[in-house]
Design an enzyme around this catalytic site. Structure first.
Site, PDB file in Angstrom:
ATOM      1  N   CYS A   1      50.589  38.741  47.081  1.00  0.00           N
ATOM      2  CA  CYS A   1      50.101  39.713  48.058  1.00  0.00           C
ATOM      3  C   CYS A   1      49.972  39.061  49.437  1.00  0.00           C
ATOM      4  O   CYS A   1      50.948  38.586  49.986  1.00  0.00           O
ATOM      5  CB  CYS A   1      48.798  40.353  47.577  1.00  0.00           C
ATOM      6  SG  CYS A   1      48.323  41.824  48.523  1.00  0.00           S
TER       7      CYS A   1
ATOM      8  N   HIS B   1      51.080  42.675  42.684  1.00  0.00           N
ATOM      9  CA  HIS B   1      50.019  41.949  41.978  1.00  0.00           C
ATOM     10  C   HIS B   1      50.414  41.758  40.514  1.00  0.00           C
ATOM     11  O   HIS B   1      50.227  42.662  39.704  1.00  0.00           O
ATOM     12  CB  HIS B   1      48.707  42.737  42.047  1.00  0.00           C
ATOM     13  CG  HIS B   1      48.075  42.740  43.395  1.00  0.00           C
ATOM     14  ND1 HIS B   1      47.158  41.783  43.785  1.00  0.00           N
ATOM     15  CD2 HIS B   1      48.229  43.576  44.447  1.00  0.00           C
ATOM     16  CE1 HIS B   1      46.774  42.031  45.026  1.00  0.00           C
ATOM     17  NE2 HIS B   1      47.404  43.109  45.452  1.00  0.00           N
TER      18      HIS B   1
ATOM     19  N   GLU C   1      48.896  40.104  38.299  1.00  0.00           N
ATOM     20  CA  GLU C   1      47.688  40.139  37.468  1.00  0.00           C
ATOM     21  C   GLU C   1      47.238  41.563  37.153  1.00  0.00           C
ATOM     22  O   GLU C   1      46.389  41.776  36.277  1.00  0.00           O
ATOM     23  CB  GLU C   1      46.551  39.357  38.145  1.00  0.00           C
ATOM     24  CG  GLU C   1      45.852  40.051  39.294  1.00  0.00           C
ATOM     25  CD  GLU C   1      46.589  40.028  40.618  1.00  0.00           C
ATOM     26  OE1 GLU C   1      46.011  40.479  41.618  1.00  0.00           O
ATOM     27  OE2 GLU C   1      47.752  39.539  40.661  1.00  0.00           O
TER      28      GLU C   1
END
Length: 212
Positions: free
Chosen positions: A82, A192, A194
């Site tokens: 990001c 992202h 995650e």
């Protein structure tokens, strides 16, 4: 024990990044750190973040992390996520601020007035939600990830590399933008991992095993 350092410069909750990396770490120690010495000693480095570019650059410098990040980006497996991708570039239009200058290019804002989908309807900025990521070239971090896989995005700005060869993937949202870049030991993504379910975990698993 090999250490994966997740850089904490005070911007954003790093818990989800740490938990995702720990899930795929394969015996490697995962540490969230704001200590430049720990970053320098780590075998590999994850550089995440969220927030406004001027705030992120200020906080990075306030913690004395700038040089450690630059050294890591030149010497060991390095994953930017990001705004951790955006900060690698020379300049950002967000606050008209200089980045780290590790990669050539700039960070620009989506043009709200011109953002239109294929149906002609106006698209919202920030670009938020799941979108397809189309791989520009083969790379070890794409192993086992289908071309066009969907990842999770939240951003209003995107990178424009000065060298087209840096692009590792693109995504379409009103325009075609670079959503991943790669050079030598650096891989950085706008999305992202995650927050991107199985595909994101696979990318992180590829990173902790990557030996550029």
């Amino acid at each position: 024990m090999t250490t994966v350092a997740i850089i904490d410069y005070g911007m954003g909750n790093l818990r989800s990044v740490a938990k995702a990396v720990e899930h795929v770490a394969d015996g490697q120690q995962v540490v969230v750190t704001s200590d430049p010495a720990v970053v320098r000693a780590a075998a590999r480095v994850v550089f995440p973040g969220q927030g406004a570019m001027p705030d992120c650059m200020r906080e990075l410098d306030a913690r004395g992390l700038r040089e450690a990040v630059i050294e890591a980006a030149h010497s060991k497996p390095f994953l930017g996520i990001c705004i951790g991708q955006q900060m690698l570039f020379a300049h950002s239009a967000e606050g008209d601020v200089a980045g780290l200058g590790i990669l050539p290019g700039e960070v620009v804002r989506f043009d709200d007035a011109r953002m239109r989908g294929a149906d002609g309807l106006r698209l919202k900025v920030p670009h938020m939600g799941w979108n397809e990521v189309w791989q520009s070239a083969a790379h070890p971090l794409w192993a086992g990830i289908p071309d066009g896989e969907r990842f999770y995005f939240v951003h209003s700005y995107h990178v424009v590399p000065a060298d087209a060869g840096l692009a590792a993937a693109h995504t379409d949202y009103g325009l075609r933008f670079t959503s991943a870049v790669a050079r030598a030991n650096i891989f950085a993504v706008q999305f992202h991992p995650e927050k991107s379910a199985a595909a994101g975990l696979r990318l992180l698993a590829n990173f902790v095993r990557w030996a550029p």
